[in-house]
Write a protein that holds these residues in place. Structure first.
Motif, short mmCIF file in Angstrom:
data_model
loop_
_atom_site.label_atom_id
_atom_site.label_comp_id
_atom_site.label_asym_id
_atom_site.label_seq_id
_atom_site.Cartn_x
_atom_site.Cartn_y
_atom_site.Cartn_z
N ALA A 113 59.46 -21.04 31.17
CA ALA A 113 58.36 -21.76 30.48
C ALA A 113 57.38 -21.83 31.60
N GLY A 114 56.20 -22.03 31.33
CA GLY A 114 55.09 -22.50 32.21
C GLY A 114 55.56 -23.46 33.21
N VAL A 115 54.82 -23.62 34.34
CA VAL A 115 55.02 -24.35 35.47
C VAL A 115 53.81 -25.26 35.46
N SER A 116 54.29 -26.70 35.76
CA SER A 116 53.08 -27.65 36.08
C SER A 116 53.55 -28.60 37.20
N ASN A 117 52.62 -29.09 37.97
CA ASN A 117 53.04 -30.26 38.90
C ASN A 117 53.19 -31.29 38.22
N ARG A 118 54.55 -31.95 38.49
CA ARG A 118 55.09 -33.08 37.91
C ARG A 118 54.16 -34.12 38.13
N GLY A 119 53.75 -35.01 37.05
CA GLY A 119 52.72 -36.01 36.92
C GLY A 119 51.49 -35.42 36.33
N ALA A 120 51.56 -34.36 35.67
CA ALA A 120 50.33 -33.72 34.88
C ALA A 120 50.50 -34.22 33.66
N GLY A 121 51.29 -35.06 33.17
CA GLY A 121 51.04 -35.45 31.85
C GLY A 121 52.00 -34.58 30.76
N LEU A 122 52.57 -33.49 31.38
CA LEU A 122 53.19 -32.61 30.48
C LEU A 122 54.76 -32.96 30.39
N ARG A 123 55.14 -32.66 29.27
CA ARG A 123 56.69 -32.77 29.14
C ARG A 123 57.54 -31.50 29.36
N ASN A 124 58.35 -31.65 30.31
CA ASN A 124 59.08 -30.41 30.96
C ASN A 124 60.70 -30.49 30.55
N ASP A 125 61.14 -29.37 30.41
CA ASP A 125 62.63 -29.28 30.07
C ASP A 125 63.46 -29.38 31.56
N VAL A 126 62.82 -28.71 32.70
CA VAL A 126 63.58 -28.83 33.96
C VAL A 126 62.45 -29.41 34.62
N GLU A 127 63.03 -29.76 35.91
CA GLU A 127 62.10 -30.32 36.90
C GLU A 127 62.62 -29.84 38.39
N VAL A 128 61.91 -29.31 39.28
CA VAL A 128 62.32 -28.62 40.57
C VAL A 128 62.00 -30.02 41.31
N ARG A 129 62.93 -30.35 41.98
CA ARG A 129 62.93 -31.57 42.95
C ARG A 129 63.51 -31.12 44.54
N THR B 2 65.90 -32.21 32.34
CA THR B 2 65.27 -33.40 32.35
C THR B 2 65.98 -34.48 31.09
N ARG B 3 66.51 -33.52 30.05
CA ARG B 3 67.23 -34.19 29.04
C ARG B 3 68.32 -35.01 29.34
N ASP B 4 69.34 -34.53 30.23
CA ASP B 4 70.47 -35.06 30.65
C ASP B 4 70.64 -35.21 32.09
N ARG B 5 69.68 -34.98 32.90
CA ARG B 5 69.57 -35.22 34.29
C ARG B 5 70.71 -34.51 34.95
N LYS B 6 71.15 -33.44 34.39
CA LYS B 6 72.32 -32.64 34.89
C LYS B 6 71.66 -31.63 36.15
N LEU B 7 72.18 -31.25 36.95
CA LEU B 7 72.02 -30.47 38.08
C LEU B 7 72.25 -29.12 37.83
N LEU B 8 71.21 -28.26 37.57
CA LEU B 8 71.47 -26.86 37.21
C LEU B 8 71.71 -25.94 38.36
N LYS B 9 71.07 -26.14 39.37
CA LYS B 9 71.11 -25.47 40.58
C LYS B 9 70.58 -26.14 42.01
N ALA B 10 71.41 -25.82 42.83
CA ALA B 10 70.88 -26.43 44.29
C ALA B 10 71.06 -25.57 45.29
N GLU B 11 70.06 -25.53 46.22
CA GLU B 11 69.92 -24.52 47.38
C GLU B 11 69.13 -25.03 48.39
N ILE B 12 69.63 -24.57 49.59
CA ILE B 12 68.82 -24.84 50.90
C ILE B 12 67.91 -23.46 51.01
N VAL B 13 66.30 -23.82 51.08
CA VAL B 13 65.71 -22.74 51.52
C VAL B 13 65.32 -22.84 52.71
N GLU B 14 65.36 -21.78 53.54
CA GLU B 14 64.98 -22.08 55.05
C GLU B 14 64.18 -20.73 55.23
#
Length: 125
Positions: A57-73, A100-112
């Motif tokens: 899907a398209g990407v937006s900055n969180r807080g832009a008022g759009l409903r997203n299926d996933v969030e990057v934290r 965002t629907r069930d707060r399930k962690l889909l992926k986690a990674e350390i970026v260095e």
């Protein structure tokens, strides 16, 4: 997808450029980011995800008022110049993709990412 602002120590997410020496944090005098580092990094990550097609899907900055299926934290643990064993620019973050629907962690990674340079001019060795 929505991209959150990175969380992290205030020293790293403000507008100052952080310099570490022997474990001590200092700030570069007469130098600053052109805005808050957290805002700049959030925009950069959203643009990178969009350009590389990393999420369907398209990407937006969180807080832009759009409903997203996933969030990057993400949590920032380094965004600085380290003078420890030479001069090195460092970026380290713990990144999570969460449904965002069930707060399930889909992926986690350390970026260095690290980049050495030869002197304070910023030239590479």
């Amino acid at each position: 997808a929505g991209v959150d602002e990175p969380e992290g120590p205030q020293a790293l997410i403000g507008d100052s450029i952080v310099w570490r020496r022997d474990g001590t944090i200092a700030f570069m005098s007469n130098a600053a980011w052109p805005g808050r580092a957290s805002d700049l990094l959030q925009a950069m990550l959203a643009e990178t995800i969009t350009r590389q097609g990393l999420l369907d899907a398209g990407v937006s900055n969180r807080g832009a008022g759009l409903r997203n299926d996933v969030e990057v934290r993400w949590d920032l643990s380094a965004f600085d110049i380290d003078e420890g064993a030479g001069l090195e620019a460092r970026f380290i973050a713990h990144v999570r993709i969460v449904s965002t629907r069930d707060r399930k962690l889909l992926k986690a990674e350390i970026v260095e990412e690290r980049e050495s340079f030869s002197d304070r001019s910023g030239e590479k060795p």
